[in-house]
Design a protein around this motif. Sequence first.
Motif, short mmCIF file in Angstrom:
data_model
loop_
_atom_site.label_atom_id
_atom_site.label_comp_id
_atom_site.label_asym_id
_atom_site.label_seq_id
_atom_site.Cartn_x
_atom_site.Cartn_y
_atom_site.Cartn_z
N GLN A 1 39.15 46.29 49.47
CA GLN A 1 38.78 44.88 49.64
C GLN A 1 37.28 44.66 49.57
O GLN A 1 36.82 43.66 49.03
CB GLN A 1 39.32 44.36 50.98
CG GLN A 1 40.84 44.22 50.97
CD GLN A 1 41.33 43.46 52.20
OE1 GLN A 1 40.61 42.69 52.81
NE2 GLN A 1 42.59 43.69 52.56
N ILE A 2 36.52 45.60 50.12
CA ILE A 2 35.06 45.44 50.07
C ILE A 2 34.60 45.45 48.62
O ILE A 2 33.81 44.60 48.18
CB ILE A 2 34.36 46.57 50.88
CG1 ILE A 2 34.65 46.42 52.37
CG2 ILE A 2 32.86 46.55 50.62
CD1 ILE A 2 34.32 47.66 53.19
N HIS B 1 35.63 42.31 46.82
CA HIS B 1 34.79 41.20 47.27
C HIS B 1 33.45 41.20 46.52
O HIS B 1 32.97 40.16 46.08
CB HIS B 1 34.58 41.32 48.78
CG HIS B 1 33.55 40.39 49.32
ND1 HIS B 1 33.80 39.06 49.59
CD2 HIS B 1 32.24 40.59 49.63
CE1 HIS B 1 32.69 38.49 50.05
NE2 HIS B 1 31.74 39.39 50.08
N LEU C 1 32.83 42.51 43.60
CA LEU C 1 33.05 42.16 42.18
C LEU C 1 33.27 40.66 42.02
O LEU C 1 32.90 40.07 41.02
CB LEU C 1 34.25 42.94 41.63
CG LEU C 1 34.07 44.46 41.58
CD1 LEU C 1 35.35 45.14 41.12
CD2 LEU C 1 32.90 44.86 40.68
N GLU C 2 33.84 40.05 43.03
CA GLU C 2 34.10 38.61 43.00
C GLU C 2 32.80 37.80 43.13
O GLU C 2 32.71 36.67 42.69
CB GLU C 2 35.07 38.27 44.14
CG GLU C 2 35.92 37.03 43.94
CD GLU C 2 36.83 37.12 42.73
OE1 GLU C 2 36.65 36.28 41.85
OE2 GLU C 2 37.69 38.03 42.67
N HIS C 3 31.82 38.39 43.79
CA HIS C 3 30.56 37.67 44.04
C HIS C 3 29.37 38.50 43.55
O HIS C 3 28.34 38.60 44.22
CB HIS C 3 30.40 37.39 45.54
CG HIS C 3 31.57 36.66 46.14
ND1 HIS C 3 31.70 35.29 46.08
CD2 HIS C 3 32.68 37.11 46.79
CE1 HIS C 3 32.84 34.92 46.66
NE2 HIS C 3 33.45 36.01 47.10
N LEU C 4 29.55 39.11 42.42
CA LEU C 4 28.56 40.10 41.96
C LEU C 4 27.19 39.48 41.73
O LEU C 4 26.16 40.08 42.07
CB LEU C 4 29.09 40.80 40.70
CG LEU C 4 28.31 42.02 40.24
CD1 LEU C 4 28.20 43.06 41.35
CD2 LEU C 4 28.98 42.65 39.01
N GLY C 5 27.16 38.30 41.15
CA GLY C 5 25.87 37.66 40.89
C GLY C 5 25.09 37.43 42.17
O GLY C 5 23.91 37.75 42.27
N HIS C 6 25.80 36.93 43.16
CA HIS C 6 25.17 36.69 44.47
C HIS C 6 24.58 37.98 45.04
O HIS C 6 23.42 38.01 45.48
CB HIS C 6 26.23 36.11 45.43
CG HIS C 6 25.84 36.13 46.87
ND1 HIS C 6 25.06 35.15 47.44
CD2 HIS C 6 26.11 37.03 47.86
CE1 HIS C 6 24.86 35.43 48.72
NE2 HIS C 6 25.49 36.57 49.01
N LEU D 1 34.50 43.65 33.77
CA LEU D 1 34.75 42.66 34.81
C LEU D 1 35.61 41.50 34.30
O LEU D 1 36.34 40.86 35.06
CB LEU D 1 33.39 42.12 35.27
CG LEU D 1 33.25 41.41 36.60
CD1 LEU D 1 33.58 42.34 37.74
CD2 LEU D 1 31.82 40.88 36.75
N ALA D 2 35.51 41.25 33.01
CA ALA D 2 36.18 40.08 32.44
C ALA D 2 37.70 40.23 32.39
O ALA D 2 38.41 39.26 32.24
CB ALA D 2 35.63 39.80 31.04
N ARG E 1 39.39 45.24 35.61
CA ARG E 1 38.16 45.20 36.41
C ARG E 1 38.25 46.10 37.65
O ARG E 1 37.23 46.54 38.18
CB ARG E 1 37.83 43.77 36.82
CG ARG E 1 38.78 43.20 37.84
CD ARG E 1 38.77 41.68 37.96
NE ARG E 1 37.50 41.03 37.77
CZ ARG E 1 36.84 40.33 38.70
NH1 ARG E 1 37.35 40.20 39.90
NH2 ARG E 1 35.70 39.74 38.43
#
Lengths: 216, 493
Positions: free
Chosen positions: B72-73, B76, B78-83, B317-318, B323
């Motif tokens: 999960q970490i 998470h 990968l879901e918010h990688l830009g941030h 990632l796409a 991913r």
Amino acid sequence: MSAREEILRRIERVESARGARRATGDGDVAAAYARIDRRYLRRHHGGAGDGGILDLFAARVADYRATVLRVRVSEVPGTLAERLAAGSGSYGVPSGLPAEWTSATRAALVRDPPVSSLDGLAGAVTGCAVAIAETGTIVLDHGADQGPRALSLVPDRHLIVVLAERVVADVPEALERLDPRRPLTFVSGPSATSDIELTRVEGVHGPRALEVLLVE
Amino acid sequence: MTGRAAREDGPGRGAMPTYLGTPSFPDAARRAVSDARLRGNLAHATTTIRARRAEAVAELDDWAELREAGRQIKDHVLEHLGHYLRLLEEKVTGAGGTVHWARDAAEADRIVADLVKATGETEVVKVKSMATQEIGLNEFLAEEGITAYETDLAELIVQLGDDRPSHLLVPAVHRNRADIRDIFLRAMEDVPAGLTDSPAELAEAARRHLRAKFLSAKVAVSGVNFAVADTGTLVVVESEGNGRMCLTLPETLISVMGIEKIVPSRRDLEVFLQLLPRSSTAERMNPYTSMWTGVHPGDGPRNFHLVLLDNGRTATLADDVGRQALRCIRCSACLNVCPVYRRAGGHAYGSPYPGPIGAILSPQMRGVGSEVDASLPFASSLCGACYEVCPVAIDIPEVLVRLRARVVEDGPRRPLERVAMAAAGWTLRSPTRLALAQRAASSARRVVARGGRIRRLPGPLGAWTETRDAPAPPSESFRAWWARTGGREEDGG
Ligand code: SF4
């Protein structure tokens, strides 16, 4: 476009194609982070009333073929003196190491030796920040009683004095106690390699002898 | 923006060295299988480590929960990688480091070479890193007149033996102690006279060989195991102390990391510092883990550079299914349990990433345009052992099936179908237990059906899906066979 902008743009495109919220605010990320399922244990041993943490620590360190000596506070100077006399040459110590620990030592001590002299030393004596019973790990945060990272790395022997109150049960508690802004070194046994037939062999580049004085 | 434009202009594929001259998996695998010594070394090493890993994992009652948290970490992040990349950059910079970004291998190589040149040095010491192997850094530095010294024992063995790595964690796993002694005697200029093949002596020889290098090196290059976004702390996990030497003694440190190596917070290390050592070297904890945050005055390097590498990761990632490969923490447990890896060896995978993880990572990062990358998704019996041991629960068989479909859709058809069929055929042929494993997996896991994407592939590959879906109940379950034989070879393949 700079590489930075392009990589971030590639990521944003993936995120928007996936229907994720664009320009996610810090709040959203924090909320999602808080939802991560952490049902794992905070510690595997040493529940309330369990006095076995120090025993566990001593056994687990010994499993790595390190030397573990359990002593009372009053015995530290004598035991250290004995251990240091067993080798020849001088030992590096950080300036913040409690002076009484080495008060009985006859071996030559060099306070805060320069890095260039470390390869000529027989060993180093330091304290530690935290120790982890479950994994037999000792963590240095390179504070005043431990010295900079090179001190406990280059010489071939490392003697660490571990005070009982620094020993925690498990990995999560240890990380809570540590300051991430400091350099940290986690030491679990002497230097070793698994590169020859995937079997652990002690003694490559770090100290080949690890000696632990556990002070109770 | 249209979907088509997004595709053309979208996430770029990466590049990494392709190690083979005639590069399809089945050809290379066939060659490896005929090398009895290599197979013997590999079987010995992987059998030992597999049993020890199982013990190390069984010691923790909450392994399943740790694994789930790890999964999960990573998801998470990968879901918010830009941030998290922006946050990491801010924190590393704030702590006195310099952050660089590289779209691909060539850009990363250029950044590192220029940083080294700016110091005026022509030598660097290196601690083992998959990322720098992926970008072919040593070769590039050599072209630029810079010598890179690998300091990890296994890397040293590979480098001195003019060889290629064959395992994530132990790149020289195909060498036994006698081979290593021979390589040292041949190629190490200061080799002790009368060196035997005792592991302790071999380790001692490496210690002496590299000590002067460590003490005089001005520049070091490392990889990164974990990067903590909210503090800018970097983590390197190792055994020998060569990592500590590289991270501590030189004046300049250059670390190269894939953009997926991030964890959000220090707290997350409590999960990965439990998952990684037990999965990789089967230890409660590896001998040394180093953490640093930017530059620490009076202790360690005065200059720190962090290179953030894409090289096909955003392309990976796409894909919604693929991913998950980016969760990988490079523990190598999946290699050690893989019956195909154990027979074929690491070199057959034709990239720095061998074994099951390589079979799903390389074709995603590089695309499936080449023979080797098109054949890799077929280099598996889909038995699922890799998924079971993976500490971050990457469903490798699921991704393989997905990639098989992509090969059929995207590849220049004819040649790719041929190599794909050859790889599938090689994997499934003759050794009865592989067929058995595959059938067992087919009935137990139903990857294809559950994925719901392909039941039957078009063209000649249809034959393969028919085999896959055949529900013939195995006379002995895969687990039972595994328990009985430990995956030991019973024939020459
Ligand atoms: S895929 Fe999983 S098991 Fe394989 S190396 Fe990566 S983390 Fe380890």
